[in-house]
Design an enzyme around this catalytic site. Structure first.
Site, PDB file in Angstrom:
ATOM      1  CG  ASN A  10      26.608  71.767  31.773  1.00  0.00           C
ATOM      2  OD1 ASN A  10      27.165  71.929  32.859  1.00  0.00           O
ATOM      3  ND2 ASN A  10      25.581  70.960  31.639  1.00  0.00           N
ATOM      4  CE  LYS A  17      24.991  68.265  26.552  1.00  0.00           C
ATOM      5  NZ  LYS A  17      23.722  67.795  27.183  1.00  0.00           N
ATOM      6  NE  ARG A  89      23.399  72.486  34.821  1.00  0.00           N
ATOM      7  CZ  ARG A  89      23.666  71.304  35.343  1.00  0.00           C
ATOM      8  NH1 ARG A  89      24.750  70.652  34.979  1.00  0.00           N
ATOM      9  NH2 ARG A  89      22.859  70.766  36.236  1.00  0.00           N
ATOM     10  CG  HIS A 178      17.272  68.662  37.345  1.00  0.00           C
ATOM     11  ND1 HIS A 178      16.909  67.582  38.123  1.00  0.00           N
ATOM     12  CD2 HIS A 178      18.513  68.391  36.883  1.00  0.00           C
ATOM     13  CE1 HIS A 178      17.895  66.700  38.144  1.00  0.00           C
ATOM     14  NE2 HIS A 178      18.877  67.165  37.391  1.00  0.00           N
ATOM     15  N   GLY A 210      20.563  62.166  37.552  1.00  0.00           N
ATOM     16  CA  GLY A 210      19.968  62.974  38.617  1.00  0.00           C
ATOM     17  C   GLY A 210      18.483  63.091  38.340  1.00  0.00           C
ATOM     18  NE  ARG A 239      23.435  63.423  42.489  1.00  0.00           N
ATOM     19  CZ  ARG A 239      23.029  64.325  41.604  1.00  0.00           C
ATOM     20  NH1 ARG A 239      21.787  64.776  41.643  1.00  0.00           N
ATOM     21  NH2 ARG A 239      23.851  64.771  40.679  1.00  0.00           N
ATOM     22  NE  ARG A 283      21.062  53.487  28.361  1.00  0.00           N
ATOM     23  CZ  ARG A 283      21.967  54.234  27.728  1.00  0.00           C
ATOM     24  NH1 ARG A 283      21.801  54.517  26.443  1.00  0.00           N
ATOM     25  NH2 ARG A 283      23.027  54.694  28.371  1.00  0.00           N
ATOM     26  CB  ILE A 330      15.186  57.709  33.152  1.00  0.00           C
ATOM     27  CG1 ILE A 330      16.590  57.192  33.469  1.00  0.00           C
ATOM     28  CG2 ILE A 330      14.139  56.696  33.599  1.00  0.00           C
ATOM     29  CD1 ILE A 330      16.865  57.013  34.957  1.00  0.00           C
ATOM     30  N   GLY A 331      13.192  59.557  31.658  1.00  0.00           N
ATOM     31  CA  GLY A 331      11.806  59.963  31.429  1.00  0.00           C
ATOM     32  C   GLY A 331      11.397  59.939  29.972  1.00  0.00           C
ATOM     33  CD  GLU A 332      13.953  63.590  26.842  1.00  0.00           C
ATOM     34  OE1 GLU A 332      14.546  63.258  25.794  1.00  0.00           O
ATOM     35  OE2 GLU A 332      14.259  64.606  27.498  1.00  0.00           O
ATOM     36  CG  ASN A 333      15.238  57.713  25.768  1.00  0.00           C
ATOM     37  OD1 ASN A 333      14.765  57.913  24.663  1.00  0.00           O
ATOM     38  ND2 ASN A 333      16.232  58.441  26.267  1.00  0.00           N
ATOM     39  CD  GLU A 383      18.849  70.653  31.633  1.00  0.00           C
ATOM     40  OE1 GLU A 383      19.117  71.116  32.754  1.00  0.00           O
ATOM     41  OE2 GLU A 383      19.167  69.502  31.267  1.00  0.00           O
TER      42      GLU A 383
END
Length: 398
Positions: A10, A17, A89, A178, A210, A239, A283, A330-333, A383
């Site tokens: 990526n 990455k 990716r 995404h 994002g 953004r 956070r 964010i969604g997971e944590n 991903e």
């Protein structure tokens, strides 16, 4: 056992990455990040066999240097003989690509033509492809596109209310991003929750620096919040997301911004960072809000309000909502973000279970709503796994 490892790359403008994934077990044999590639002291941080290591790079042709050192590392660890493909990716595939493809000169040319739609991303993706082709000339190279999953959207969802010629002649439309993440978590939801794919109505919220939301009906993307670029839609780390397009003219004509300055403002200086004036890191903002920082609290409130509003809007193309997925960093944590969002969706029947919500963090999958509620669930995204399995499948076809 036959060779089963795929190298996943990526490549960003200043980072790379990477991971080597065993497609039989799904485990990451090697993973890491080459960062600061546009600076004077680039380095590679990687994890192998449970241990973390760092390699310092010299400045120069940064991406090629990073790939070269990565190849040396792979060979030093005797992992090269197990590789069957390299998966890349690629952020923007435009309308050229509705699925992952083996990279050919024609594919590279199509990615180049689409670069005008993603000037910050596609050129960097191409750097990674070209460097990997040099380093791994004997291996099949496969491109996996962020936009491909959303090519099932109908014109009513993807067209802007602009002169139609701008779409026909220049490809100006909503593409969405995404896609690999939304595809992965929705397929996992079908398996984990035992959903009937032909009747499922899912909203997937990928929340990180994002952010995007996708409406998924019968396993297909029918609408998504990002558009021509990843700037449209939700409020994000830096953004702005959706704004009045007239602001652009106001900034240019009244405040004498250049187009480049407007682009910088909307992509790098807005969102959570712009409102809080503290950070783009959720956070940090949550900690500051807990200590009474008013702008940090305001940033969180706007973020959650706009997210809840977008989720609710997607009940329209779905004809209702059965499952809400939270994923991404964010969604997971962030149990707090999830709590604030779900609390605004009570009119859709969603009721949070506070204990389950608190438990579903730090990589833990879990349903976070009560038994009688439509299901809201946290599913960690992967991903890299999508890229690896697509690359392996396509490599083995030829």
């Amino acid at each position: 056992m036959s060779s089963s490892h795929v190298l996943v790359l990526n490549c960003g403008s200043s980072s790379l990455k990477f991971a080597i994934i065993d497609i039989h077990s799904g485990s990451e044999v090697l993973s890491g990040l080459a960062e600061c590639l546009a600076e004077q002291q680039p380095l590679i941080k990687y994890k192998y066999d449970g241990e973390k290591q760092t390699i310092t790079l010299s400045a120069g042709d940064a991406h090629q240097v990073a790939i070269t050192r990565l190849v040396e590392l792979v060979k030093h660890l005797n992992l090269d003989k197990q590789l069957i493909a390299v998966g890349h990716r690629v952020v923007h595939g435009g309308e050229h690509f509705t699925h992952s493809v083996r990279i050919t000169p024609e594919v590279i040319e199509a990615i180049k033509q689409t670069s005008a739609l993603a000037p910050l991303h596609n050129p960097a993706n191409l750097l990674g492809i070209e460097a990997a082709q040099t380093a791994f000339a004997a291996l099949p190279q496969v491109a996996v596109f962020d936009t491909a999953f959303h090519q099932s959207m109908e014109p009513t969802a993807f067209l802007y209310a602009l002169p139609y010629s701008l779409y026909k002649e220049h490809g100006i439309r909503r593409y969405g991003f995404h896609g690999t993440s939304h595809y992965y978590v929705s397929t996992q939801a079908h398996k984990i929750l035992g959903l009937d794919k032909d009747n499922s109505r899912i909203v997937s919220a990928h929340l990180g620096n994002g952010c995007s939301v996708t409406a998924i009906k019968k396993g297909l993307s029918v609408d998504t919040s990002m558009g021509l670029t990843p700037l449209e839609g939700l409020m994000m780390g830096t953004r702005s997301g959706d704004i009045d397009p007239g602001i652009f003219a106001f900034l240019v004509n009244q405040l004498k911004y250049s187009p480049t300055q407007v682009d910088l403002l909307l992509n790098k200086q807005s969102g959570l960072l712009g409102i809080s004036e503290l950070s783009n890191d959720c956070r940090t903002i949550e900690e500051a809000a807990a200590q009474g920082h008013e702008q940090a609290q305001l940033a969180l409130d706007i973020f959650c309000y706009r997210l809840a509003k977008q989720i609710a809007a997607f009940a329209v193309p779905l004809g209702g909502l059965d499952t809400l997925i939270f994923t991404g960093g964010i969604g997971e944590n962030s149990d707090e973000i999830r709590r604030k969002v779900v609390s605004q969706l009570g009119f859709l029947g969603l009721t949070l279970d506070d204990e389950k919500n608190l438990a579903a963090r730090f990589g833990q999958l879990g349903i976070i709503t009560t038994t009688n509620s439509p299901c809201a669930v946290v599913i960690p995204t992967n991903e890299e796994w999508v890229i690896a399995t697509d690359a392996a499948t396509i490599a083995q076809e030829q």
